[in-house]
Design an enzyme around this catalytic site. Structure first.
Site, PDB file in Angstrom:
ATOM      1  N   ARG A 282      51.099  45.801  50.811  1.00  0.00           N
ATOM      2  CA  ARG A 282      51.353  46.695  49.708  1.00  0.00           C
ATOM      3  C   ARG A 282      49.605  46.424  49.176  1.00  0.00           C
ATOM      4  NH1 ARG A 282      53.538  46.302  45.753  1.00  0.00           N
ATOM      5  NH2 ARG A 282      54.458  44.013  46.036  1.00  0.00           N
TER       6      ARG A 282
ATOM      7  N   LYS B 280      56.381  36.504  58.920  1.00  0.00           N
ATOM      8  CA  LYS B 280      57.527  36.251  59.721  1.00  0.00           C
ATOM      9  C   LYS B 280      57.520  37.212  60.885  1.00  0.00           C
ATOM     10  CE  LYS B 280      59.922  33.325  56.904  1.00  0.00           C
ATOM     11  NZ  LYS B 280      61.086  32.797  55.844  1.00  0.00           N
TER      12      LYS B 280
ATOM     13  N   HIS C 213      62.975  37.095  44.032  1.00  0.00           N
ATOM     14  CA  HIS C 213      61.995  37.352  45.356  1.00  0.00           C
ATOM     15  C   HIS C 213      60.748  37.091  45.004  1.00  0.00           C
ATOM     16  CE1 HIS C 213      64.760  39.743  48.073  1.00  0.00           C
ATOM     17  NE2 HIS C 213      65.641  39.981  46.894  1.00  0.00           N
TER      18      HIS C 213
ATOM     19  N   LYS D 182      47.992  40.520  46.699  1.00  0.00           N
ATOM     20  CA  LYS D 182      47.939  40.445  47.948  1.00  0.00           C
ATOM     21  C   LYS D 182      46.474  39.745  48.547  1.00  0.00           C
ATOM     22  CE  LYS D 182      52.274  41.715  48.636  1.00  0.00           C
ATOM     23  NZ  LYS D 182      53.316  40.620  49.132  1.00  0.00           N
TER      24      LYS D 182
ATOM     25  N   ASP E 225      52.533  34.742  46.232  1.00  0.00           N
ATOM     26  CA  ASP E 225      53.671  35.790  47.040  1.00  0.00           C
ATOM     27  C   ASP E 225      54.715  34.777  46.952  1.00  0.00           C
ATOM     28  OD1 ASP E 225      54.433  38.105  48.187  1.00  0.00           O
ATOM     29  OD2 ASP E 225      52.757  38.058  49.790  1.00  0.00           O
TER      30      ASP E 225
ATOM     31  N   TYR F 231      59.958  50.285  34.931  1.00  0.00           N
ATOM     32  CA  TYR F 231      59.291  49.880  35.958  1.00  0.00           C
ATOM     33  C   TYR F 231      57.971  49.661  35.917  1.00  0.00           C
ATOM     34  CZ  TYR F 231      58.375  49.671  41.152  1.00  0.00           C
ATOM     35  OH  TYR F 231      58.118  49.500  42.105  1.00  0.00           O
TER      36      TYR F 231
ATOM     37  N   TYR G  61      77.125   3.800  17.069  1.00  0.00           N
ATOM     38  CA  TYR G  61      77.125   3.766  15.654  1.00  0.00           C
ATOM     39  C   TYR G  61      76.652   4.983  14.909  1.00  0.00           C
ATOM     40  CZ  TYR G  61      76.043   2.317  10.836  1.00  0.00           C
ATOM     41  OH  TYR G  61      75.977   2.233   9.483  1.00  0.00           O
TER      42      TYR G  61
ATOM     43  N   LEU H  14      56.853  38.610  54.290  1.00  0.00           N
ATOM     44  CA  LEU H  14      57.729  38.906  55.422  1.00  0.00           C
ATOM     45  C   LEU H  14      56.913  39.391  56.547  1.00  0.00           C
ATOM     46  CD1 LEU H  14      60.621  40.645  53.761  1.00  0.00           C
ATOM     47  CD2 LEU H  14      60.572  38.287  54.382  1.00  0.00           C
TER      48      LEU H  14
END
Ligand code: GDG
Length: 706
Positions: free
Chosen positions: A241, A347, A132, A246, A340, A54, A467, A344
């Site tokens: 975040r 939205k 994502h 960002k 990004d 991670y 050929y 979201l």
């Protein structure tokens, strides 16, 4: 994913996010609860694997490179090994729970190897992958160590989907550049499998936000608090975040510029910046935190007054109810990522603006910008212009503002997460259903007896033969491929049959075909993939399009010469209507790599012209699109309409153009391995020759023997 999983009865398999060494009673009870109540099954990774996976490869190699920050790439082999191991452990967990008929949906950059690993264990499973985050440009992607493995990992899926068409195109360009794999807009074929490609922008579950707006007391309480504290001031809101992608420092600097250059805004404006801590174990994130803290101190210290704090900085998560209250409160939502996948927040804010108030300021580098054109778009790297756009947002006319917000609102509600989930799952099901069809269209091995009978029965035969690679093996240099006597005899015999029309369609130049086959008077010759032709019983060559210009060669030749300089053993062949870079004699890996580079470069350069770069057998050929063997076939069929036996054989991509134009009952034959549209395959040149011998045995007084 929660609402989607509830709807489909699906289960979620994810990493618990901690080392498996902690085996406390309490922890086990939590995991147990998740499994039984939420149908969320935790994967356990040993602490060192979890960290290397991670914080190592996923977030210090993939994350920066995929967000176009290659300079922040940190790679170590141990992190990669952990990434492989974590993907393997995920694979095991999926295999344990898999039931035939399940759809497996793999999410995001952490699990790029999983589709291929699953494919090996569950060959028939329906496997989809969604990315994502953005897919970087094909100039940046190749800096990633282990890039080949990642691409091959994804190609194990039946469906690979991205947030935008832009990302999908970059993925295709990387497939070409890194693996030399060609694809179509919506599909890539690997061996006998087709992988569907889609752009499916993710949405939100609007109800999860709008449901709190007016009906929830806690939300109303938060809202009232915020209003009472900042009455009379315009509110700018940013929610991120705390990640370097960002654009938080860029925003804070632009805000400081705005306040400095527009003193009239002072005390009448606040910026609320929510910055949720994330990945704090990684140095880059620590450095970002320090930088942001410093900027916050400077803005409030230097620009604030006893009655006014210009920047409210919240460096912790807040609960969703408070977030919704802030969306409701904000006059402007300032979404400024440097890069990004979607974003979201943009939205969610729009979803909370059903009455049409509020302005969305959106970075053009967020995936969301592709479908939120009514937002005020910014380039977050340009801090002065961004400040100008904020000023414009604050002064926007009410009618314009409502028109923009209403259009955005309707679209966000319509293209919600359910719509996205349905589209993904439908596309996956369709991709799996198409497998059967794909298998049916796979070529069969030729049954010589069957075709021999068809040959005998026919009375108007058309035989079209490539050929090199079909009648003779590929030679190291174009000059070393003179036909052996048996091939000449075979062609002479076939041509002598009164019911036969025979044609050679070759990429070779006219002078070579003349030298080798000029004496077979009754045969059609097509040189340069059909750009030039010599009808039977003539000795003059005609151009397929006599008016076509070849001036473009003067621009392309120097580029190829440059590649020759870089590649010992390679050379350029200039044809009348095409130029070719041959690298059969070059060091194989270097040659393939340069060929990928060359095609990628020419693709962009030639985009506006009728020229295309084509990969052949150890060649890259540049020619106009209309020069192809399909056109040659049209010409033949005009002279010899409606044959009752059409046989066409070839071995490379250029022959596919011909196969594509043949009628359904034609006998099309692909020689050698690799994908093809032909109905039949033959393993090698010898088997083609044996087949032609059988033709002569069946229908001619003097059959040829090998
Ligand atoms: C990846 C891609 C893509 C944030 N602070 C708080 C809070 N949030 C919520 C937001 C939003 C989510 O977190 C953040 O989503 P984003 O889309 O902005 O970004 P990533 O986390 O980077 O997500 C991204 C996404 O995947 C989906 O495909 O859009 O491009 O990078 O929902 O509201 N929520 C609460 N408190 C907070 O303080 N409750």
């Amino acid at each position: 994913m929660d609402p989607l999983l509830r709807k489909t009865g699906g289960i979620w398999i994810g990493w618990s996010g901690e080392g498996s060494e902690d085996d406390s009673e309490e922890r086990r009870a939590v995991l147990q609860d998740w499994a039984s109540k939420e149908r969320c099954f935790a994967i356990e990774l040993p602490a060192d694997i979890g960290k290397g996976f991670y914080e190592g490869y996923a977030n210090q190699a993939l994350w920066p490179v995929f967000h176009s920050f290659p300079s922040l790439l940190r790679f170590d082999a141990a992190g990669w090994d952990a990434y492989v191991e974590a993907n393997r452990i995920f694979c095991q967990a999926v295999v344990e729970r898999y039931q035939p008929g399940d759809l497996v949906w793999v999410h995001d950059y952490h699990l790029m190897l999983l589709p291929q690993l699953l494919r090996a264990e569950l060959p028939d499973a329906a496997i989809g992958f969604f990315l994502h985050i953005p897919f970087p440009s094909s100039e940046i992607f190749p800096v990633l160590p282990r890039r080949e493995e990642l691409l091959r990992g994804l190609l194990g899926a039946d469906l690979v989907a991205f947030q935008t068409h832009g990302h999908l195109q970059q993925f295709r360009a990387s497939l070409r550049r890194v693996l030399g794999v060609e694809s179509r807009v919506a599909e890539v074929a690997v061996g006998n499998r087709a992988i569907r490609l889609e752009a499916l922008p993710i949405g939100i579950a609007p109800e999860e936000y709008t449901g709190l707006l007016d009906k929830d007391e806690t939300t109303a309480g938060y809202y009232a608090d915020w209003v009472s504290r900042h009455e009379g001031r315009k509110v700018l809101l940013a929610v991120d975040r705390l990640d370097y992608t960002k654009g938080v420092p860029e925003r804070l600097r632009a805000y400081a510029k705005l306040l400095r250059s527009s003193p009239e805004l002072r005390e009448r404006l606040i910026l609320i910046q929510i910055a949720v801590p994330t990945r704090e174990g990684i140095d880059t994130y620590q450095e970002l935190r320090t930088e942001v803290n410093q900027l916050v101190g400077e803005i409030n210290g230097k620009l604030g007054t006893p009655d006014w704090t210009p920047l409210i900085y919240i460096n912790r998560p807040i609960e969703r109810k408070e977030l919704v209250a802030l969306y409701k409160l904000a006059d402007v939502c300032w979404v400024g990522p440097l890069r990004d996948g979607m974003n979201l927040v943009a939205k969610e804010y729009v979803a909370c603006k059903s009455t049409g108030d509020g302005v969305l300021l959106l970075s053009e580098f967020a995936g969301a910008a592709a479908e939120m054109g009514e937002a005020l778009l910014i380039n977050p790297f340009d801090e002065d212009r961004t400040a100008d756009t904020v000023r414009r947002a604050l002064a926007i006319e009410e009618q314009e503002q409502r028109d923009r917000m209403r259009a955005l609102h309707a679209r966000v509600l319509r293209n919600n997460v359910f719509h996205w989930g349905d589209r993904f799952l439908t596309a996956l099901e369709e991709a799996v259903a198409a497998r059967g069809h794909y298998a049916d269209t796979q070529p069969k091995r030729l049954q010589p007896a069957e075709i021999q009978q068809a040959y005998v029965r026919a009375s108007r035969r058309l035989i079209v033969l490539d050929y090199d690679g079909t009648l003779v093996p590929h030679a190291h240099s174009p000059h070393q491929a003179a036909p052996p006597p048996v091939v000449v005899r075979l062609l002479e015999t076939l041509v002598s049959g009164a019911d036969n029309t025979v044609a050679i369609t070759s990429g070779r130049q006219a002078k070579e075909l003349d030298r080798w086959f000029g004496s077979i008077k009754g045969m059609w010759l097509f040189a340069e993939h059909g750009a030039e032709l010599r009808p039977p019983r003539t000795s003059l060559w005609e151009a397929l399009r006599p008016e076509a210009s070849t001036e473009w060669k003067a621009t392309v030749l120097p580029i190829l010469e440059h590649f020759v300089d870089r590649t010992p053993g390679s050379f350029v062949e200039e044809k009348k209507f095409a130029v070719v870079w041959h690298y059969r004699m070059a060091e194989p890996e270097f040659g393939e790599w340069l060929a990928n580079e060359l095609v990628s470069m020419l693709e962009a350069m030639l985009a506006e012209t009728e020229l295309r770069a084509f990969r052949g057998e150890k060649t890259v050929e540049i020619k106009p699109v209309w020069v192809n063997k399909g056109e040659a076939l049209e010409r033949l069929l005009a002279a010899q309409p409606q044959p009752d036996f059409l046989f066409a054989a070839g071995d490379d991509r250029t022959d596919e153009d011909l196969f594509e134009r043949t009628p359904g009952d034609a006998w099309t034959l692909h020689v050698g391995p690799g994908p093809t549209r032909a109905a039949f395959v033959a393993p090698d040149v010898e088997s083609v020759r044996r087949l032609l011998v059988m033709f002569t045995e069946a229908g001619h007084p003097h059959p040829v023997s090998i």
